[in-house]
Write an enzyme that holds these catalytic residues in place. Structure first.
Site, PDB file in Angstrom:
ATOM      1  N   PHE A   1       7.542  10.344  -0.782  1.00  0.00           N
ATOM      2  CA  PHE A   1       7.520   9.655  -1.967  1.00  0.00           C
ATOM      3  C   PHE A   1       6.336   9.919  -2.934  1.00  0.00           C
ATOM      4  CE2 PHE A   1       5.881   7.343   1.588  1.00  0.00           C
ATOM      5  CZ  PHE A   1       4.854   6.209   0.914  1.00  0.00           C
TER       6      PHE A   1
ATOM      7  N   GLY B   1       0.862  -1.094   0.074  1.00  0.00           N
ATOM      8  CA  GLY B   1       0.030   0.082   0.054  1.00  0.00           C
ATOM      9  C   GLY B   1       1.006   1.181  -0.010  1.00  0.00           C
ATOM     10  N   CYS B   2       0.329   2.236  -0.343  1.00  0.00           N
ATOM     11  CA  CYS B   2       1.066   3.665  -0.459  1.00  0.00           C
ATOM     12  C   CYS B   2       1.597   3.952   0.859  1.00  0.00           C
ATOM     13  CB  CYS B   2       0.210   4.726  -1.267  1.00  0.00           C
ATOM     14  SG  CYS B   2      -1.293   5.086  -0.437  1.00  0.00           S
ATOM     15  N   TYR B   3       0.759   4.277   1.782  1.00  0.00           N
ATOM     16  CA  TYR B   3       1.035   4.437   3.413  1.00  0.00           C
ATOM     17  C   TYR B   3       2.085   3.497   3.864  1.00  0.00           C
ATOM     18  CZ  TYR B   3      -2.687   8.092   3.443  1.00  0.00           C
ATOM     19  OH  TYR B   3      -3.674   9.276   2.884  1.00  0.00           O
TER      20      TYR B   3
ATOM     21  N   THR C   1       4.183   1.821   2.482  1.00  0.00           N
ATOM     22  CA  THR C   1       5.466   1.812   1.910  1.00  0.00           C
ATOM     23  C   THR C   1       6.395   2.789   2.755  1.00  0.00           C
ATOM     24  OG1 THR C   1       4.663   1.353  -0.344  1.00  0.00           O
ATOM     25  CG2 THR C   1       6.835   2.520  -0.017  1.00  0.00           C
TER      26      THR C   1
END
Length: 311
Positions: free
Chosen positions: A287, A115-117, A119
């Site tokens: 990011f 997932g984005c968070y 990462t």
């Protein structure tokens, strides 16, 4: 023969970005269904079983259904949804997370994209847990702000189509019940035994993330310092071309964190802030939520699985 790649759900935010990143490449072929066939289960099943690697850019339930359509044992999957991120039968697709993880991804039949968070959170926390500097049961509060594209294509369209006066607030903190779906993923993949408190937010910018974790050094093992935390991160990611750890001097020079600083890239930038503070530090990750947090990581995993890249 060039490997055949099928993106199931290629009209969503992540799918479109993956298409854009693969556009013009001559070392693989893309299989695309006509618009009228994209929701046809029979055609999707046919496409999935005809390709070498399928990338699932779908809601969780649809991703599970798509995975169940695979009958060809040669087909390999990358799931960009959160459906399989804590499933032990799927390899977690964060190549820099641990020694040997890139090799596990390269050999895997089933890879779950992070997932984005998570990462940013896993990228910061797991090396410190592994180094023994952060107890796995430490009470943690994680705060993150993402661009509104994190809400998917519908949210992007709604925000950008709205008149300025009717747009959502510049900052929206959500997940107020502290039961965000990324929390179990963060806990498992960071090696934590206690569930962290995770507080996400959307900002009035399209893409990018800044994620922070504040630590009180007096609650950690005696002798734990900002320098030791930095060294652990720096050693863990040494030689990893998609992850950079700011030097203490670079971190100390920062006055603000720009969530959009790495947009359009597959880079993850980490920092240990508060070097001058004797008792507190701030761990920070910046990011692109659509890059290293989604499509960039998916393409990186695709290249690893095809033997076209190394971390």
């Amino acid at each position: 023969m060039q490997p055949l790649v099928f993106i199931d759900g290629d009209q969503g935010t992540t799918g479109l970005q993956i298409h854009e990143r693969l556009r013009g490449r001559t070392d693989l072929r893309l299989l695309t269904l006509p618009e009228a066939e994209r929701k046809d289960p029979a055609r999707r099943a046919e496409a999935i079983n005809a390709c070498d690697i399928a990338i699932l850019c779908l809601p969780d339930a649809a991703a599970r259904e798509a995975a169940a359509l695979v009958s060809n044992p040669a087909v390999r999957l990358i799931d960009a949804s959160s459906a399989h991120r804590t499933d032990p039968q799927w390899v977690y697709g964060f190549a820099e997370m641990a020694p040997g993880q890139a090799e596990r991804i390269a050999q895997a039949k089933r890879v779950s994209n992070p997932g984005c968070y998570p990462t940013g959170a896993v990228g910061l926390l797991r090396p410190l847990v592994q180094a023994g500097l952060l107890p796995p049961d430490h009470p943690l509060s994680i705060h993150a702000v993402s661009g509104y594209s994190g809400g998917g294509r519908a949210q992007v369209q709604a925000f950008e189509a709205a008149a300025p006066a009717s747009r959502p607030p510049a900052l929206q903190v959500y997940g107020l019940g502290l039961v965000h779906k990324h929390t179990p993923e963060i806990q498992q993949q960071a090696g934590l035994t206690a569930r962290p408190a995770f507080v996400p937010a959307y900002g009035a910018f399209r893409q990018g993330i800044v994620l922070t974790v504040a630590l009180h050094l007096r609650l950690l093992a005696p002798g734990t310092t900002a320098a030791a935390l930095h060294q652990a991160l720096s050693s863990h990611y040494a030689g990893r071309r998609h992850v950079e750890v700011l030097s203490p001097d670079q971190a100390q020079a920062l006055l603000t964190l720009d969530p959009e600083a790495l947009n359009g890239t597959n880079q993850l930038r980490l920092a240990v802030l508060g070097q001058a503070s004797p008792d507190q530090v701030l761990l920070a990750a910046v990011f692109d939520n659509l890059g290293k947090g989604a499509s960039g990581a998916a393409v990186q995993n695709l290249d690893l699985m095809l033997g076209l890249d190394a971390v």
